[in-house]
Design a protein around this motif. Sequence first.
Motif, PDB file in Angstrom:
ATOM      1  N   GLY A   3       0.804  -1.213   0.000  1.00  0.00           N
ATOM      2  CA  GLY A   3       0.000   0.000   0.000  1.00  0.00           C
ATOM      3  C   GLY A   3       0.832   1.256   0.000  1.00  0.00           C
ATOM      4  N   ILE A   4       0.306   2.280   0.650  1.00  0.00           N
ATOM      5  CA  ILE A   4       0.924   3.603   0.679  1.00  0.00           C
ATOM      6  C   ILE A   4       2.375   3.523   1.170  1.00  0.00           C
ATOM      7  CG2 ILE A   4       0.861   5.790   1.973  1.00  0.00           C
ATOM      8  CD1 ILE A   4      -2.241   5.572   1.705  1.00  0.00           C
ATOM      9  N   ALA A   5       3.257   4.169   0.432  1.00  0.00           N
ATOM     10  CA  ALA A   5       4.675   4.307   0.786  1.00  0.00           C
ATOM     11  C   ALA A   5       5.399   2.970   0.890  1.00  0.00           C
ATOM     12  CB  ALA A   5       4.829   5.101   2.090  1.00  0.00           C
ATOM     13  N   TYR A   6       4.896   1.947   0.195  1.00  0.00           N
ATOM     14  CA  TYR A   6       5.521   0.630   0.336  1.00  0.00           C
ATOM     15  C   TYR A   6       6.987   0.631  -0.075  1.00  0.00           C
ATOM     16  CZ  TYR A   6       6.695  -4.237  -0.047  1.00  0.00           C
ATOM     17  OH  TYR A   6       7.342  -5.449   0.111  1.00  0.00           O
ATOM     18  N   GLU A   7       7.287   1.280  -1.179  1.00  0.00           N
ATOM     19  CA  GLU A   7       8.686   1.292  -1.630  1.00  0.00           C
ATOM     20  C   GLU A   7       9.594   1.939  -0.591  1.00  0.00           C
ATOM     21  OE1 GLU A   7       6.099   2.253  -3.386  1.00  0.00           O
ATOM     22  OE2 GLU A   7       6.108   1.181  -5.302  1.00  0.00           O
ATOM     23  N   THR A   8       9.106   2.998   0.060  1.00  0.00           N
ATOM     24  CA  THR A   8       9.895   3.647   1.105  1.00  0.00           C
ATOM     25  C   THR A   8      10.032   2.746   2.320  1.00  0.00           C
ATOM     26  OG1 THR A   8       9.103   5.798   0.349  1.00  0.00           O
ATOM     27  CG2 THR A   8      10.111   5.716   2.530  1.00  0.00           C
ATOM     28  N   ILE A   9       8.962   2.064   2.688  1.00  0.00           N
ATOM     29  CA  ILE A   9       9.007   1.139   3.825  1.00  0.00           C
ATOM     30  C   ILE A   9      10.015   0.024   3.563  1.00  0.00           C
ATOM     31  CG2 ILE A   9       7.644  -0.614   5.050  1.00  0.00           C
ATOM     32  CD1 ILE A   9       5.240   1.359   4.741  1.00  0.00           C
ATOM     33  N   ALA A  10       9.987  -0.521   2.344  1.00  0.00           N
ATOM     34  CA  ALA A  10      10.950  -1.564   2.003  1.00  0.00           C
ATOM     35  C   ALA A  10      12.384  -1.027   2.069  1.00  0.00           C
ATOM     36  CB  ALA A  10      10.642  -2.103   0.601  1.00  0.00           C
ATOM     37  N   TRP A  11      12.579   0.210   1.628  1.00  0.00           N
ATOM     38  CA  TRP A  11      13.908   0.836   1.678  1.00  0.00           C
ATOM     39  C   TRP A  11      14.364   1.015   3.128  1.00  0.00           C
ATOM     40  CZ3 TRP A  11      15.557   5.497   3.779  1.00  0.00           C
ATOM     41  CH2 TRP A  11      16.828   5.939   3.396  1.00  0.00           C
ATOM     42  N   ILE A  12      13.449   1.421   4.017  1.00  0.00           N
ATOM     43  CA  ILE A  12      13.779   1.601   5.435  1.00  0.00           C
ATOM     44  C   ILE A  12      14.254   0.284   6.035  1.00  0.00           C
ATOM     45  CG2 ILE A  12      12.768   2.057   7.718  1.00  0.00           C
ATOM     46  CD1 ILE A  12      10.877   4.059   6.250  1.00  0.00           C
ATOM     47  N   LEU A  13      13.538  -0.799   5.756  1.00  0.00           N
ATOM     48  CA  LEU A  13      13.922  -2.092   6.330  1.00  0.00           C
ATOM     49  C   LEU A  13      15.260  -2.573   5.792  1.00  0.00           C
ATOM     50  CD1 LEU A  13      10.999  -2.036   7.442  1.00  0.00           C
ATOM     51  CD2 LEU A  13      10.974  -4.513   7.103  1.00  0.00           C
ATOM     52  N   LYS A  14      15.522  -2.278   4.507  1.00  0.00           N
ATOM     53  CA  LYS A  14      16.799  -2.682   3.921  1.00  0.00           C
ATOM     54  C   LYS A  14      17.941  -1.856   4.492  1.00  0.00           C
ATOM     55  CE  LYS A  14      19.115  -5.116   0.878  1.00  0.00           C
ATOM     56  NZ  LYS A  14      19.210  -6.593   0.981  1.00  0.00           N
ATOM     57  N   LYS A  15      17.755  -0.548   4.574  1.00  0.00           N
ATOM     58  CA  LYS A  15      18.816   0.345   5.015  1.00  0.00           C
ATOM     59  C   LYS A  15      19.157   0.165   6.496  1.00  0.00           C
ATOM     60  CE  LYS A  15      19.965   5.280   5.558  1.00  0.00           C
ATOM     61  NZ  LYS A  15      21.350   5.143   5.032  1.00  0.00           N
ATOM     62  N   HIS A  16      18.139   0.078   7.346  1.00  0.00           N
ATOM     63  CA  HIS A  16      18.373   0.115   8.794  1.00  0.00           C
ATOM     64  C   HIS A  16      18.399  -1.261   9.455  1.00  0.00           C
ATOM     65  CE1 HIS A  16      18.091   4.480   8.916  1.00  0.00           C
ATOM     66  NE2 HIS A  16      17.022   4.402   8.160  1.00  0.00           N
ATOM     67  N   PHE A  17      17.827  -2.281   8.773  1.00  0.00           N
ATOM     68  CA  PHE A  17      17.749  -3.600   9.407  1.00  0.00           C
ATOM     69  C   PHE A  17      18.350  -4.709   8.550  1.00  0.00           C
ATOM     70  CE2 PHE A  17      14.303  -0.939  10.958  1.00  0.00           C
ATOM     71  CZ  PHE A  17      14.437  -1.061  12.345  1.00  0.00           C
ATOM     72  N   GLY A  18      18.744  -4.378   7.314  1.00  0.00           N
ATOM     73  CA  GLY A  18      19.298  -5.404   6.435  1.00  0.00           C
ATOM     74  C   GLY A  18      18.283  -6.443   6.020  1.00  0.00           C
ATOM     75  N   LEU A  19      17.004  -6.060   5.964  1.00  0.00           N
ATOM     76  CA  LEU A  19      15.926  -6.989   5.656  1.00  0.00           C
ATOM     77  C   LEU A  19      15.308  -6.659   4.303  1.00  0.00           C
ATOM     78  CD1 LEU A  19      14.192  -6.908   9.158  1.00  0.00           C
ATOM     79  CD2 LEU A  19      15.684  -8.730   8.284  1.00  0.00           C
ATOM     80  N   SER A  20      14.905  -7.694   3.581  1.00  0.00           N
ATOM     81  CA  SER A  20      14.289  -7.497   2.263  1.00  0.00           C
ATOM     82  C   SER A  20      12.830  -7.896   2.316  1.00  0.00           C
ATOM     83  CB  SER A  20      15.008  -8.334   1.208  1.00  0.00           C
ATOM     84  OG  SER A  20      16.370  -7.912   1.076  1.00  0.00           O
ATOM     85  N   LEU A  21      11.955  -7.020   1.808  1.00  0.00           N
ATOM     86  CA  LEU A  21      10.541  -7.333   1.676  1.00  0.00           C
ATOM     87  C   LEU A  21      10.249  -7.766   0.248  1.00  0.00           C
ATOM     88  CD1 LEU A  21       8.820  -4.413   3.660  1.00  0.00           C
ATOM     89  CD2 LEU A  21       9.441  -6.708   4.461  1.00  0.00           C
ATOM     90  N   THR A  22       9.100  -8.405   0.072  1.00  0.00           N
ATOM     91  CA  THR A  22       8.714  -8.829  -1.277  1.00  0.00           C
ATOM     92  C   THR A  22       8.494  -7.613  -2.163  1.00  0.00           C
ATOM     93  OG1 THR A  22       6.378  -8.853  -0.622  1.00  0.00           O
ATOM     94  CG2 THR A  22       7.589 -10.916  -0.438  1.00  0.00           C
ATOM     95  N   PRO A  23       8.908  -7.707  -3.424  1.00  0.00           N
ATOM     96  CA  PRO A  23       8.692  -6.570  -4.346  1.00  0.00           C
ATOM     97  C   PRO A  23       7.224  -6.406  -4.684  1.00  0.00           C
ATOM     98  CG  PRO A  23       9.579  -8.450  -5.526  1.00  0.00           C
ATOM     99  CD  PRO A  23       9.605  -8.812  -4.067  1.00  0.00           C
ATOM    100  N   VAL A  24       6.848  -5.212  -5.111  1.00  0.00           N
ATOM    101  CA  VAL A  24       5.486  -4.975  -5.555  1.00  0.00           C
ATOM    102  C   VAL A  24       5.236  -5.797  -6.805  1.00  0.00           C
ATOM    103  CG1 VAL A  24       3.833  -3.249  -6.350  1.00  0.00           C
ATOM    104  CG2 VAL A  24       5.512  -2.644  -4.596  1.00  0.00           C
ATOM    105  N   PRO A  25       4.137  -6.557  -6.862  1.00  0.00           N
ATOM    106  CA  PRO A  25       3.857  -7.344  -8.066  1.00  0.00           C
ATOM    107  C   PRO A  25       3.711  -6.440  -9.281  1.00  0.00           C
ATOM    108  CG  PRO A  25       2.436  -8.006  -6.247  1.00  0.00           C
ATOM    109  CD  PRO A  25       3.126  -6.756  -5.819  1.00  0.00           C
ATOM    110  N   SER A  26       4.187  -6.896 -10.405  1.00  0.00           N
ATOM    111  CA  SER A  26       4.079  -6.112 -11.630  1.00  0.00           C
ATOM    112  C   SER A  26       2.661  -6.144 -12.152  1.00  0.00           C
ATOM    113  CB  SER A  26       5.035  -6.669 -12.688  1.00  0.00           C
ATOM    114  OG  SER A  26       4.750  -8.011 -12.951  1.00  0.00           O
TER     115      SER A  26
END
Length: 226
Positions: free
Chosen positions: A203-226
């Motif tokens: 949903g809203i700001a998902y790409e930013t949320i995924a970036w936050i988890l990668k940058k600060h926690f080293g975690l990867s979320l699932t990409p947005v489906p095409s």
Amino acid sequence: MPALDHRQEAARAFDAMRCGGIAIVPNDVGYAAMAHSYDALQRIFDTKGRAPTKLNAMIGHNQLHRRLHRCSTRGREIVAAITEDYDLPLGVIAPADFTDPFLARLDPRVIEASTRDGTLLMLLNAGQFHFALSELSDAQDTAIFGSSANLTLQGTHFSVEAIEPEIRAIADVIVDYGVLKYKPYGCSSTLLDVESLTVYRHGIAYETIAWILKKHFGLSLTPVPS
């Protein structure tokens, strides 16, 4: 003098819901149909045409999240980073303490319709009205649940005028804040299980949320489906 009195508007909606009514309220992530009682929540479901497998979300602020969710240290840090440090809305899914009086006094049917496998979905950081309503909910030990104010599969609405007449008709109170903040996204909040990292809605700001988890926690979320 401020143009809006968020506390007063929230109190008007809260009083209606506490008495068994339904309120259509503004959250930054879209207008929602909210209630406290099982009968009112069921009326929302029936009017929306919502599938029984869908769950209600609870509104809350970070204090209620910390009180009710049973998160790991990492889970709490993820929520704080997204909703406090980066000031983004998030639908937080996590195990909850159902022995806490805030939840234990609820009609068991509300619990059944609003939880799954011991987890509770709580919407955090969705605007000033949302915060004022969450404060009332916390202070009065009265949980408020609901879902987006729209017929099922018709998408989130960001203005009262866009809400279908059938949905508006069931509301005892409608709080109109005009066109809401995140309308450009055209969707509601991201829903994330902060323990399993399962994404239930991109949903809203998902790409930013995924970036936050990668940058600060080293975690990867699932990409947005095409």
